[in-house]
Design a protein around this motif. Sequence first.
Motif, PDB file in Angstrom:
ATOM      1  N   ALA A  51       0.834  -1.200   0.000  1.00  0.00           N
ATOM      2  CA  ALA A  51       0.000   0.000   0.000  1.00  0.00           C
ATOM      3  C   ALA A  51       0.864   1.242   0.000  1.00  0.00           C
ATOM      4  O   ALA A  51       2.073   1.197   0.213  1.00  0.00           O
ATOM      5  N   SER A  52       0.213   2.371  -0.251  1.00  0.00           N
ATOM      6  CA  SER A  52       0.849   3.686  -0.158  1.00  0.00           C
ATOM      7  C   SER A  52       0.134   4.458   0.937  1.00  0.00           C
ATOM      8  O   SER A  52      -1.080   4.675   0.871  1.00  0.00           O
ATOM      9  N   TRP A  53       0.904   4.864   1.952  1.00  0.00           N
ATOM     10  CA  TRP A  53       0.321   5.570   3.097  1.00  0.00           C
ATOM     11  C   TRP A  53       1.343   6.548   3.650  1.00  0.00           C
ATOM     12  O   TRP A  53       2.454   6.157   4.017  1.00  0.00           O
ATOM     13  N   GLU A  68       3.895  -2.401  -6.435  1.00  0.00           N
ATOM     14  CA  GLU A  68       4.609  -1.219  -6.934  1.00  0.00           C
ATOM     15  C   GLU A  68       5.769  -0.826  -6.029  1.00  0.00           C
ATOM     16  O   GLU A  68       6.831  -0.421  -6.511  1.00  0.00           O
ATOM     17  N   ASN A  69       5.591  -0.936  -4.704  1.00  0.00           N
ATOM     18  CA  ASN A  69       6.683  -0.596  -3.787  1.00  0.00           C
ATOM     19  C   ASN A  69       7.898  -1.477  -4.036  1.00  0.00           C
ATOM     20  O   ASN A  69       9.040  -0.987  -4.085  1.00  0.00           O
ATOM     21  N   TYR A  70       7.684  -2.774  -4.187  1.00  0.00           N
ATOM     22  CA  TYR A  70       8.791  -3.696  -4.443  1.00  0.00           C
ATOM     23  C   TYR A  70       9.424  -3.415  -5.805  1.00  0.00           C
ATOM     24  O   TYR A  70      10.650  -3.489  -5.958  1.00  0.00           O
ATOM     25  N   LEU A 259      22.682   0.715   5.070  1.00  0.00           N
ATOM     26  CA  LEU A 259      22.147  -0.563   5.542  1.00  0.00           C
ATOM     27  C   LEU A 259      20.635  -0.542   5.376  1.00  0.00           C
ATOM     28  O   LEU A 259      20.011   0.530   5.376  1.00  0.00           O
ATOM     29  N   LEU A 260      20.044  -1.731   5.254  1.00  0.00           N
ATOM     30  CA  LEU A 260      18.599  -1.804   5.053  1.00  0.00           C
ATOM     31  C   LEU A 260      17.843  -1.221   6.243  1.00  0.00           C
ATOM     32  O   LEU A 260      16.797  -0.589   6.072  1.00  0.00           O
ATOM     33  N   SER A 261      18.356  -1.423   7.446  1.00  0.00           N
ATOM     34  CA  SER A 261      17.683  -0.878   8.627  1.00  0.00           C
ATOM     35  C   SER A 261      17.642   0.643   8.589  1.00  0.00           C
ATOM     36  O   SER A 261      16.666   1.261   9.024  1.00  0.00           O
ATOM     37  N   VAL A 262      18.701   1.272   8.061  1.00  0.00           N
ATOM     38  CA  VAL A 262      18.727   2.733   7.943  1.00  0.00           C
ATOM     39  C   VAL A 262      17.712   3.193   6.904  1.00  0.00           C
ATOM     40  O   VAL A 262      17.003   4.196   7.106  1.00  0.00           O
ATOM     41  N   LEU A 263      17.598   2.462   5.787  1.00  0.00           N
ATOM     42  CA  LEU A 263      16.623   2.824   4.761  1.00  0.00           C
ATOM     43  C   LEU A 263      15.202   2.705   5.301  1.00  0.00           C
ATOM     44  O   LEU A 263      14.344   3.541   4.993  1.00  0.00           O
ATOM     45  N   VAL A 264      14.950   1.667   6.080  1.00  0.00           N
ATOM     46  CA  VAL A 264      13.620   1.511   6.687  1.00  0.00           C
ATOM     47  C   VAL A 264      13.308   2.701   7.580  1.00  0.00           C
ATOM     48  O   VAL A 264      12.219   3.294   7.516  1.00  0.00           O
ATOM     49  N   THR A 265      14.262   3.086   8.422  1.00  0.00           N
ATOM     50  CA  THR A 265      14.057   4.208   9.337  1.00  0.00           C
ATOM     51  C   THR A 265      13.847   5.507   8.580  1.00  0.00           C
ATOM     52  O   THR A 265      12.945   6.291   8.912  1.00  0.00           O
ATOM     53  N   ASN A 266      14.653   5.753   7.564  1.00  0.00           N
ATOM     54  CA  ASN A 266      14.546   7.004   6.813  1.00  0.00           C
ATOM     55  C   ASN A 266      13.206   7.128   6.102  1.00  0.00           C
ATOM     56  O   ASN A 266      12.677   8.242   5.950  1.00  0.00           O
ATOM     57  N   GLY A 276       4.335   2.720   3.530  1.00  0.00           N
ATOM     58  CA  GLY A 276       4.255   1.548   2.667  1.00  0.00           C
ATOM     59  C   GLY A 276       5.603   1.163   2.088  1.00  0.00           C
ATOM     60  O   GLY A 276       5.977  -0.016   2.068  1.00  0.00           O
ATOM     61  N   PHE A 277       6.351   2.151   1.630  1.00  0.00           N
ATOM     62  CA  PHE A 277       7.672   1.891   1.046  1.00  0.00           C
ATOM     63  C   PHE A 277       8.631   1.352   2.105  1.00  0.00           C
ATOM     64  O   PHE A 277       9.369   0.389   1.868  1.00  0.00           O
TER      65      PHE A 277
END
Length: 307
Positions: A51-53, A68-70, A259-266, A276-277
């Motif tokens: 989803a997009s939220w 779409e996010n993937y 790192l993936l964890s940093v991308l998730v946080t950002n 969603g992203f």
Amino acid sequence: MTTRQLTARPRGRRLSTRDRLTLTLMAGVPTLLTVGLVWLPALASVVLSFASWPGIGGVQNIHWIGLENYRNIFTIYPPFQPALEHNLLWLVVFFCVPAPLGLFLAVQLDKQIRFSRLYQSVLFMPVVLSLALVGFMTELIFSPTQGLINNLTGHTQGSSVIDWLGNPNLNIWAVLVMACWRQTGYVMIMYLAGLKSVDPSLKEAASLDGASGWQTFRHVVWPALRPINVVVLVITVIESLRAFDIVYIINRGTNGLELLSVLVTNNIIGEASRIGFGSALATILLVISMVFIVPYLVTVFRKDSRT
């Protein structure tokens, strides 16, 4: 005493209402906390990855967009590839350095050498330090002009300065050195606990049969450490994939420390919140961890069921 009295089996004591309430609370409260704080958010992240939220408003602001996010992550999101490579590198290094080194130190300390308790405390001390504090220590050690390494080697002035933390080809290795230093004590203490549970009579029987120290370890000790190996595997995968604090302290996970964890946080709590992203990135991180953990656990449990 009659035959009936001799053959009668003692009955278990019935639990009182208070005991049942206590047991229910002891088992129920941790279960509810685990489900509410771990499993439900994890499942919600998987659902929101489709989803997009923007993170504001209610359910009416959630728009379902499928894959779409993937698709965007793998095609038009430049930080993803280096972050994925760094996480996999982190995982490989953790398997190749702290795991065998921690096992080696545990085996040596299990020999009851002199001052073994002191060595255990010293080697385990980094584990009690937070990764944020380890990040500050990394800056103190690897700083280009004020750091310990460059001052010891004389690379603090002019063109001889080695920018350990600013050079994207070097900073990941500097950070990994500190992360391995902390992880080794963690693995060591787990293996040391496993070695204490090995029956000493098995080692004595192996030595009486003429087995060398290596043969005793390989054929007697190592098979007995199988449950600990499972724990070490899971801990190693989790610690390598959830690494965040140490790189965020240094340069917020950029310029070679993605790192993936940093991308998730950002993406989730950054200025442009994209729940969603960020959830899609977190789901990818979850899948990567399952790829390493699930096959090994299945293999181990199959062997245990056959024995």
